[in-house]
Design a protein around this motif. Structure first.
Motif, PDB file in Angstrom:
ATOM      1  N   LYS A 189      77.421   2.175 -24.900  1.00  0.00           N
ATOM      2  CA  LYS A 189      78.805   1.429 -25.140  1.00  0.00           C
ATOM      3  C   LYS A 189      79.659   1.175 -23.599  1.00  0.00           C
TER       4      LYS A 189
ATOM      5  N   HIS B 200      80.034  -2.406 -21.674  1.00  0.00           N
ATOM      6  CA  HIS B 200      81.602  -2.753 -21.404  1.00  0.00           C
ATOM      7  C   HIS B 200      81.654  -3.105 -19.749  1.00  0.00           C
TER       8      HIS B 200
ATOM      9  N   THR C 205      79.827  -6.434 -19.194  1.00  0.00           N
ATOM     10  CA  THR C 205      80.681  -7.752 -19.809  1.00  0.00           C
ATOM     11  C   THR C 205      81.836  -7.944 -18.801  1.00  0.00           C
ATOM     12  N   CYS C 206      82.523  -6.830 -18.135  1.00  0.00           N
ATOM     13  CA  CYS C 206      83.526  -7.185 -16.960  1.00  0.00           C
ATOM     14  C   CYS C 206      82.746  -7.981 -15.968  1.00  0.00           C
TER      15      CYS C 206
ATOM     16  N   GLU D 151      88.201  -1.455 -14.066  1.00  0.00           N
ATOM     17  CA  GLU D 151      87.389  -0.955 -14.882  1.00  0.00           C
ATOM     18  C   GLU D 151      86.315  -0.180 -14.294  1.00  0.00           C
TER      19      GLU D 151
END
Length: 578
Positions: A139, A143, A146-147, A217
């Motif tokens: 997960k 993430h 995706t960023c 992130e």
């Protein structure tokens, strides 16, 4: 005019994470394979312990079957052979082998409960925990990817807008330098260039914001999320390693715990082996097979040169046990048959065992008397139970027909009478053989005890009608008396002054009972009495009123209060009314 940095300047700042993300994903795959291998090792160890428990159970079963196979069979000749110390030691070894097998069953049970069951449950928990950790890792990986995609999209948009703004600027400058172009077209080109510059500025701001967010992130991903997940996976793997080590330690402890008990089993086998007494066994063989005959005397020389009647020497075995009668005459063929080498007669043999040597005959007769006495006692117990049942039927006809047991009672009475006659007959023969044997030290020997002997005279009447023959058997010279007379003993006197039974509690009569049958006692409602024997399942309780009054009453007529402390049998009782 607005001057913008070329997008290629920023491209190097965001180009590295792509490789890092790919490497992080590769490490997750490697960790997933390693942790799965760890679970496989744990399951392999569980399978190993399970097969060990099956081997222990199979070994214990084989040991028990082996012990059972060599156990003496009941009521067989083998059971008699276990009188000797050597065979008793072997029997003790068989019994200890049973306990030894039990310890291997304990090993199997403990390994199953402490290792197999616990590890199986732990493996299920480990699989769930591993699945959760790798789910969180994937997960987090998705993430950050995706960023990264959002950053790439923002960068491409900014690059496109910069190129469009650059073309618009060049077109405006070209239009402004051309004298043939109208002022309106120049103004329009200028506005278009400004619009493109504004769009480039907006894309720049968006790209800058997305880049800052991605860097944040990414830092959070590589310095917080992923390390935490890796830490949890590491702790999970270390717990697995510790758990399998503890299970291996338990594996050894389970074996170690039964070693003292197995040692005791082996000590008992050694103790049984040390109890073997060759002297005692030899003496038992002597006692079991000694004949009771006295050794024969010397054989006299027979002079065949003289015309005289040839006879057997008076000192031979045939008259060594004589009782004053005339000696039997034998032919020359029987001279050499001395008693130690006599062949035994085949077949069932006579009822009085007269074919056996005196000592062996005495033992057989004594065994027969004891066996008949036990049979008489069983028949008498059955008759007493039926008598009580009949009394219950008489008092409570709804429970059954009293006449239905009369036939069985008569049959039991006949059986008891037959057995008494048998005992009387065998005790007569026993008295006879004991009269023939040499003087023996007094040994307590229980006689019949269940009937009275009426004629003490003529004890040796049967003994006088028998005579020893040279082949070790006894021959009948006169007809045996139809009824054997046995001397009375003092055995029955032992029961004359019998001690009264101790009280085991008290009882209260709930109803009035008129005890009209033999063995019963009358009680009045509300009367308190002593209990000396509980109901044994026949519906009767034995009670005592005073020293001279006791008997049976129906259990349903009294309320019993049992007491561990026995009461004084002479203590007076009080009568209590409800």
């Amino acid at each position: 005019m607005v001057s913008l940095p070329h997008p290629s300047v920023l491209h190097g700042a965001v180009n590295a994470p792509c490789l890092c993300c790919r490497k992080g994903k590769d490490q997750f795959d490697n960790l997933e394979k390693h942790t799965q291998w760890g679970i496989d090792v744990l399951e392999k160890y569980i399978k190993f312990v399970k097969e060990r428990t099956e081997i222990e159970l199979s070994y214990a079963k084989q040991l028990r079957n082996l012990s059972k196979k060599y156990q003496p069979k009941k009521n067989s000749k083998e059971e008699e052979e276990y009188r000797y110390t050597s065979t008793r030691a072997f029997l003790a070894t068989l019994n200890e082998m049973n306990d030894y097998a039990g310890q291997h069953e304990v090993i199997s049970e403990n390994m199953t409960s402490l290792i197999t069951a616990e590890l199986t449950r732990y493996v299920q928990e480990l699989k769930q925990e591993r699945k959760s950790h790798f789910h969180d890792g994937r997960k987090a990986q998705q993430h950050i990817e995706t960023c990264w995609k959002q950053l790439e999209a923002s960068k491409r948009r900014f690059e496109r807008d910069c190129k469009e703004a650059d073309r618009a600027q060049q077109y405006f400058e070209k239009m402004d330098a051309d004298i043939n172009v109208t002022k309106a077209d120049v103004e329009k080109a200028r506005q278009q260039a400004q619009l493109r510059h504004q769009m480039a500025e907006d894309s720049k701001a968006e790209y800058s914001s997305t880049l800052q967010k991605f860097n944040s992130e990414q830092h959070e991903h590589y310095y917080t999320h992923i390390p935490n997940i890796f830490q949890k996976i590491q702790e999970m793997e270390e717990r697995r390693i510790v758990r399998i080590g503890e299970s291996m330690k338990t594996f050894a402890e389970v074996d170690r715990q039964v070693i003292p008990i197995i040692g005791k089993c082996l000590d008992e086998i050694t103790k049984a082996a040390e109890s073997v007494d060759h002297k005692n066994d030899s003496q038992m063989v002597i006692e079991a097979f000694k004949s009771g005959f006295e050794p024969p005397g010397d054989v006299d020389f027979e002079d065949f040169t003289q015309p005289m009647k040839r006879t057997v020497s008076e000192s031979s075995l045939s008259n060594s046990r004589g009782d004053g009668k005339s000696e039997p005459k034998f032919g020359s063929k029987s001279k050499g048959k001395l008693w130690p080498f006599i062949k035994k007669n085949k077949g069932a043999g006579p009822e009085d065992f007269s074919n056996l040597p005196p000592e062996q005959r005495r033992k057989k007769l004594q065994q027969k008397v004891d066996e008949l006495n036990r049979d008489i006692q069983k028949e008498m117990d059955s008759r007493d139970a039926l008598t009580k049942m009949k009394d219950v039927y008489i008092k409570n006809p709804q429970m059954g027909d009293a006449a239905s047991v009369d036939h069985r009672l008569a049959e039991l009475g006949q059986n008891i009478e037959k057995l008494r006659l048998e005992v009387q007959k065998f005790e007569g023969w026993l008295a006879e053989v004991e009269g023939r044997l040499p003087a023996r030290p007094e040994q307590p020997r229980r006689q019949s005890g269940v009937y009275e002997v009426q004629n003490p005279s003529g004890v040796n009447s049967c003994a006088q009608d028998r005579e020893s023959s040279p082949d070790g058997s006894y021959t009948e010279e006169q007809s045996q008396e139809t009824e054997m007379k046995v001397p009375a003993t003092d055995f029955d006197d032992e029961f004359d002054d019998e001690e009264p039974l101790p009280t085991i509690g008290t009882c209260k009569a709930l109803y009035t009972f008129e005890g009209q049958n033999e063995g019963t006692i009358s009680v009045a409602e509300g009367e308190m009495l002593y209990v000396i024997e509980e109901d044994k399942g026949d519906g009767w309780t034995r009670i005592r009123r005073n020293e001279d009054e006791e008997g049976y009453v129906p259990t349903s007529y009294v309320e019993v209060y049992l007491d561990k402390n026995a009461k004084d049998v002479h203590k007076p009782l009080q009568k209590i009314s409800e």
